[in-house]
Design a protein around this motif. Structure first.
Motif, PDB file in Angstrom:
ATOM      1  N   THR A   8      45.819  23.361  63.987  1.00  0.00           N
ATOM      2  CA  THR A   8      44.232  24.142  63.053  1.00  0.00           C
ATOM      3  C   THR A   8      43.947  23.790  61.525  1.00  0.00           C
ATOM      4  OG1 THR A   8      47.015  24.496  62.852  1.00  0.00           O
ATOM      5  CG2 THR A   8      45.873  26.065  63.855  1.00  0.00           C
ATOM      6  N   PRO A   9      43.029  24.139  61.245  1.00  0.00           N
ATOM      7  CA  PRO A   9      42.630  24.083  59.939  1.00  0.00           C
ATOM      8  C   PRO A   9      43.208  24.612  58.768  1.00  0.00           C
ATOM      9  CG  PRO A   9      40.967  25.416  60.951  1.00  0.00           C
ATOM     10  CD  PRO A   9      42.128  25.439  62.168  1.00  0.00           C
ATOM     11  N   SER A  55      37.407  22.729  49.707  1.00  0.00           N
ATOM     12  CA  SER A  55      37.967  21.517  50.551  1.00  0.00           C
ATOM     13  C   SER A  55      38.817  20.339  50.445  1.00  0.00           C
ATOM     14  CB  SER A  55      36.536  21.753  51.138  1.00  0.00           C
ATOM     15  OG  SER A  55      37.105  20.391  52.172  1.00  0.00           O
ATOM     16  N   GLU A  57      41.392  17.431  51.695  1.00  0.00           N
ATOM     17  CA  GLU A  57      42.313  17.166  53.078  1.00  0.00           C
ATOM     18  C   GLU A  57      43.667  18.151  53.839  1.00  0.00           C
ATOM     19  OE1 GLU A  57      40.137  14.623  55.411  1.00  0.00           O
ATOM     20  OE2 GLU A  57      39.534  15.371  53.697  1.00  0.00           O
ATOM     21  N   PRO A  58      43.720  18.661  54.651  1.00  0.00           N
ATOM     22  CA  PRO A  58      44.238  19.248  55.309  1.00  0.00           C
ATOM     23  C   PRO A  58      46.226  18.217  54.587  1.00  0.00           C
ATOM     24  CG  PRO A  58      44.284  17.806  56.877  1.00  0.00           C
ATOM     25  CD  PRO A  58      42.956  17.882  55.732  1.00  0.00           C
ATOM     26  N   GLN A  60      50.068  17.453  54.194  1.00  0.00           N
ATOM     27  CA  GLN A  60      51.502  17.304  54.731  1.00  0.00           C
ATOM     28  C   GLN A  60      51.962  18.190  54.446  1.00  0.00           C
ATOM     29  OE1 GLN A  60      53.472  13.527  55.919  1.00  0.00           O
ATOM     30  NE2 GLN A  60      51.248  11.924  55.867  1.00  0.00           N
ATOM     31  N   THR A  64      50.592  25.006  58.686  1.00  0.00           N
ATOM     32  CA  THR A  64      49.724  25.901  59.196  1.00  0.00           C
ATOM     33  C   THR A  64      49.217  27.026  60.184  1.00  0.00           C
ATOM     34  OG1 THR A  64      50.700  24.356  61.151  1.00  0.00           O
ATOM     35  CG2 THR A  64      49.168  23.368  60.477  1.00  0.00           C
ATOM     36  N   MET A  81      34.194  27.465  55.864  1.00  0.00           N
ATOM     37  CA  MET A  81      35.021  26.415  54.518  1.00  0.00           C
ATOM     38  C   MET A  81      33.657  26.444  53.465  1.00  0.00           C
ATOM     39  SD  MET A  81      36.870  23.386  56.438  1.00  0.00           S
ATOM     40  CE  MET A  81      36.133  22.210  54.999  1.00  0.00           C
ATOM     41  N   MET A 255      46.197   7.632  46.977  1.00  0.00           N
ATOM     42  CA  MET A 255      46.986   9.673  47.084  1.00  0.00           C
ATOM     43  C   MET A 255      46.523  10.667  46.342  1.00  0.00           C
ATOM     44  SD  MET A 255      49.843   9.717  49.751  1.00  0.00           S
ATOM     45  CE  MET A 255      49.676  11.490  50.409  1.00  0.00           C
ATOM     46  N   ALA A 259      41.523  10.177  44.882  1.00  0.00           N
ATOM     47  CA  ALA A 259      41.348  10.770  45.981  1.00  0.00           C
ATOM     48  C   ALA A 259      40.511  12.724  44.963  1.00  0.00           C
ATOM     49  CB  ALA A 259      41.786  11.342  46.982  1.00  0.00           C
ATOM     50  N   MET A 260      39.466  13.756  45.300  1.00  0.00           N
ATOM     51  CA  MET A 260      39.333  14.252  44.827  1.00  0.00           C
ATOM     52  C   MET A 260      39.859  15.352  44.919  1.00  0.00           C
ATOM     53  SD  MET A 260      36.762  14.013  43.366  1.00  0.00           S
ATOM     54  CE  MET A 260      35.441  15.390  42.569  1.00  0.00           C
ATOM     55  N   ARG A 262      43.406  16.212  43.469  1.00  0.00           N
ATOM     56  CA  ARG A 262      44.456  15.472  44.063  1.00  0.00           C
ATOM     57  C   ARG A 262      44.881  15.858  42.249  1.00  0.00           C
ATOM     58  NH1 ARG A 262      45.536  13.133  48.854  1.00  0.00           N
ATOM     59  NH2 ARG A 262      44.237  14.355  50.005  1.00  0.00           N
TER      60      ARG A 262
ATOM     61  N   GLU B  66      34.641  13.154  50.510  1.00  0.00           N
ATOM     62  CA  GLU B  66      35.768  13.459  51.047  1.00  0.00           C
ATOM     63  C   GLU B  66      35.299  11.880  52.200  1.00  0.00           C
ATOM     64  OE1 GLU B  66      33.883  17.110  52.767  1.00  0.00           O
ATOM     65  OE2 GLU B  66      34.480  17.453  50.804  1.00  0.00           O
ATOM     66  N   ASN B  96      44.841  11.956  54.565  1.00  0.00           N
ATOM     67  CA  ASN B  96      45.132  12.358  53.716  1.00  0.00           C
ATOM     68  C   ASN B  96      44.730  11.247  52.360  1.00  0.00           C
ATOM     69  OD1 ASN B  96      47.330  10.724  54.372  1.00  0.00           O
ATOM     70  ND2 ASN B  96      48.669  11.944  53.775  1.00  0.00           N
ATOM     71  N   HIS B  97      45.500   9.739  53.146  1.00  0.00           N
ATOM     72  CA  HIS B  97      45.084   8.725  52.084  1.00  0.00           C
ATOM     73  C   HIS B  97      44.204   8.267  52.156  1.00  0.00           C
ATOM     74  CE1 HIS B  97      49.574   6.337  51.867  1.00  0.00           C
ATOM     75  NE2 HIS B  97      49.149   7.986  51.861  1.00  0.00           N
ATOM     76  N   TRP B  98      42.611   8.971  51.943  1.00  0.00           N
ATOM     77  CA  TRP B  98      40.815   8.910  51.781  1.00  0.00           C
ATOM     78  C   TRP B  98      40.826   8.946  50.188  1.00  0.00           C
ATOM     79  CZ3 TRP B  98      36.608   6.622  53.392  1.00  0.00           C
ATOM     80  CH2 TRP B  98      35.476   7.020  53.418  1.00  0.00           C
ATOM     81  N   SER B  99      39.865   7.559  50.140  1.00  0.00           N
ATOM     82  CA  SER B  99      39.720   7.680  48.526  1.00  0.00           C
ATOM     83  C   SER B  99      37.991   7.373  48.324  1.00  0.00           C
ATOM     84  CB  SER B  99      40.714   6.734  47.791  1.00  0.00           C
ATOM     85  OG  SER B  99      40.026   5.884  47.202  1.00  0.00           O
ATOM     86  N   PRO B 100      37.535   7.506  47.647  1.00  0.00           N
ATOM     87  CA  PRO B 100      36.563   6.990  47.605  1.00  0.00           C
ATOM     88  C   PRO B 100      36.015   5.944  47.558  1.00  0.00           C
ATOM     89  CG  PRO B 100      36.744   9.099  46.833  1.00  0.00           C
ATOM     90  CD  PRO B 100      37.941   8.745  46.422  1.00  0.00           C
ATOM     91  N   ARG B 135      40.947  19.713  68.556  1.00  0.00           N
ATOM     92  CA  ARG B 135      40.099  20.216  68.638  1.00  0.00           C
ATOM     93  C   ARG B 135      38.898  19.066  68.505  1.00  0.00           C
ATOM     94  NH1 ARG B 135      39.081  25.568  65.820  1.00  0.00           N
ATOM     95  NH2 ARG B 135      41.267  25.274  65.031  1.00  0.00           N
ATOM     96  N   HIS B 140      40.415  17.514  61.338  1.00  0.00           N
ATOM     97  CA  HIS B 140      41.396  19.165  61.754  1.00  0.00           C
ATOM     98  C   HIS B 140      42.978  18.798  62.606  1.00  0.00           C
ATOM     99  CE1 HIS B 140      37.217  21.239  61.063  1.00  0.00           C
ATOM    100  NE2 HIS B 140      37.339  20.759  60.198  1.00  0.00           N
ATOM    101  N   TRP B 143      48.054  15.040  60.577  1.00  0.00           N
ATOM    102  CA  TRP B 143      48.655  13.726  60.602  1.00  0.00           C
ATOM    103  C   TRP B 143      49.181  13.625  60.461  1.00  0.00           C
ATOM    104  CZ3 TRP B 143      46.865  11.383  64.621  1.00  0.00           C
ATOM    105  CH2 TRP B 143      45.184  12.182  65.730  1.00  0.00           C
TER     106      TRP B 143
END
Lengths: 333, 150
Positions: A8-9, A55, A57-58, A60, A64, A81, A255, A259-260, A262, B66, B96-100, B135, B140, B143
């Motif tokens: 679920t988003p 927006s 990232e989901p 952890q 949900t 969104m 992390m 990342a934007m 955070r 993103e 969740n560990h993505w960075s630009p 999905r 989405h 994880w």
């Protein structure tokens, strides 16, 4: 091995709160005691999440949404969104016009007496504030804007511009020293440098417009994030002891810093202070101290700073810019 | 500014990929800045030696702030404990560990290393259940990353 929850988003449950409501939440939740170096202010992330509608990232562990809700297509989710983002964007610019500090008082009209007393005290030495959008980037955006604005308004002090350009060039060397790929950072750097280079011939209005333009504003935020990350990575011996057990500095930085969206922690404040050779003073406004004085926490660079400290207003989970009266008198701002 | 940020960045990445592709990676289709298809060859000396896979990257207008959407497509989705049969990949840097500072090339390297360190070709234990509910967009999925060493 891995698991996943019902896919679920995060968008279903994203609340859109007005600043006032969000502030009230922050106030209601007992604020963290500031002062302990490198401690993450409690409530920071929760407040930030309710403040933030951009927006992300989901995360952890993020709850949900209801699983029996009608399933939306990816297309519908994207549209939703975007609508939420647009709503937030219309409500709060990335960086707002500066306002008189009485605006802050108004926010706490129904708040505790402790808050009112603190704001009253704050207004003896500070007269204006400028809000930064609560999208998880507020610290970086506030500090970047305050820095650019200083350089812009110090037309009588051209050496400030020279120092700023030098700090920018050094920041690029720092990114290279941290082994970031030029391909991955040069666009953000170029936009930030271009904005800085335009300062001598530009106007405060144009600077504000630049900081309200997603692409320019976010590139500058990104550059400042990478600078903080690069500083921490190249000074691991000093900062690694503050990480959670088993976490590497690279993991922490990817992390929490790069990342934007955070939230920043004090480690990032210290890193930026040292990397950009600027002093930062943070006025902590929280309701849990009995004293009427606002607590100022100074962060100083290792080198002689080339401008008076930038002043930020911190309320649990959020940073805005503060303007100090004495700085105006000195003709700095 | 002439080109939006994602286009500037992706045109540089494309040039770099064409000139210095990571081992086993080739460009199948990259005619726009929305969807790229890359080939990924299993590295020699690993369980995937001789196999060819296809990766699809979907970029949004907020790339690289993103993460892109990345999944395996085509007939041959690698059999691996972190890769679902619908092509979804359980790899932290994609979510969740993505960075630009990550790039298409660095993702390919991470995937190559994920495949190369595999000691037993099998699907994730919850594969059947997952592909029924997932999905189309793996971003989405909520994880949870437990074990990077498998």
């Amino acid at each position: 091995m891995h698991e996943h929850q019902e896919p679920t988003p995060e968008t279903f449950s994203t609340p859109v709160l007005s600043t006032t409501t969000a502030t009230a939440t922050a106030v209601a939740a007992e604020a963290a005691v500031p002062g302990a170096m490198l401690a993450t202010p409690a409530n920071e992330s929760t407040t930030a999440q309710s403040l933030s509608t951009a927006s992300q990232e989901p995360r952890q562990g993020e709850p949900t949404a209801q699983s029996n809700e009608i399933q939306l297509t990816d297309e519908q989710i994207l549209t939703q969104m975007q609508a939420i983002k647009d709503e937030e964007a219309n409500a709060h610019p990335l960086v707002d016009n500066s306002v008189d500090l009485t605006e802050l008082e108004k926010e706490y009209e129904n708040g505790s007496q402790a808050f009112k007393n603190k704001i009253k005290n704050l207004s003896d030495t500070h007269d204006r504030m400028r809000r930064s959008r609560g999208d998880g980037n507020c610290f970086y955006r506030a500090i970047a804007f305050a820095w650019f604005e200083r350089v812009m308004l110090a037309k009588t002090k051209p050496e400030l511009y020279t120092h700023a350009i030098k700090a920018m060039e050094e920041s690029k060397d720092l990114l290279l020293a941290a082994e970031f790929e030029p391909l991955a950072f040069e666009d953000f750097y170029a936009v930030t440098l271009e904005t800085l280079e335009s300062v001598p011939t530009s106007t405060p209005e144009a600077l504000l417009t630049a900081f309200q333009t997603d692409e320019i504003s976010n590139s500058i935020v990104m550059h400042f994030r990478l600078v903080a990350s690069a500083y921490l990575k190249t000074h691991q011996e000093d900062y690694a002891p503050f990480l959670e057990f088993g976490q590497t500095m690279d993991e922490y930085c990817s992390m929490h810093v790069e990342a934007m969206g955070r939230e920043s922690e004090e480690m990032m404040l210290i890193a930026l202070t040292k990397a950009m050779h600027i002093g930062i003073e943070v006025a902590y406004l929280s309701g849990n101290q009995s004293a009427d004085e606002v607590n100022f926490l100074p962060f100083s660079p290792d080198t002689e700073p080339y401008m008076p400290p930038l002043v930020l207003l911190y309320r649990p989970g959020h940073y805005d810019i503060l303007y100090r009266k004495s700085h105006c008198l000195e003709g700095v701002v | 500014m002439a080109k939006p940020m994602f286009a500037r960045r992706l045109s540089k990445e494309l040039k770099d990929l064409a000139m210095n592709p990571p081992a086993g990676v080739d460009i199948i289709d990259a005619n726009d800045f929305k969807v790229w298809k890359l080939g990924l060859a299993g590295a020699p000396g690993t369980l995937y030696e001789g196999e060819k896979f296809q990766l699809e990257f979907n970029f949004g207008p907020n790339y690289p702030l993103e993460s892109p959407q990345v999944l395996f497509v085509g007939d041959n989705v690698p059999i691996h404990p972190h890769i679902y049969s619908n092509g979804h990949i359980c790899l932290d840097v994609l979510y969740n560990h993505w960075s630009p500072v990550q790039t298409v090339a660095s993702i390919c390297l991470s995937l190559q290393s994920m495949l190369s360190s595999c000691t037993s070709k099998e699907r994730p234990p919850d594969n059947a259940n997952y592909i029924k509910t997932a999905r189309a967009n793996p971003k989405h999925t909520a994880w949870a990353f437990h074990d990077d060493t498998v």
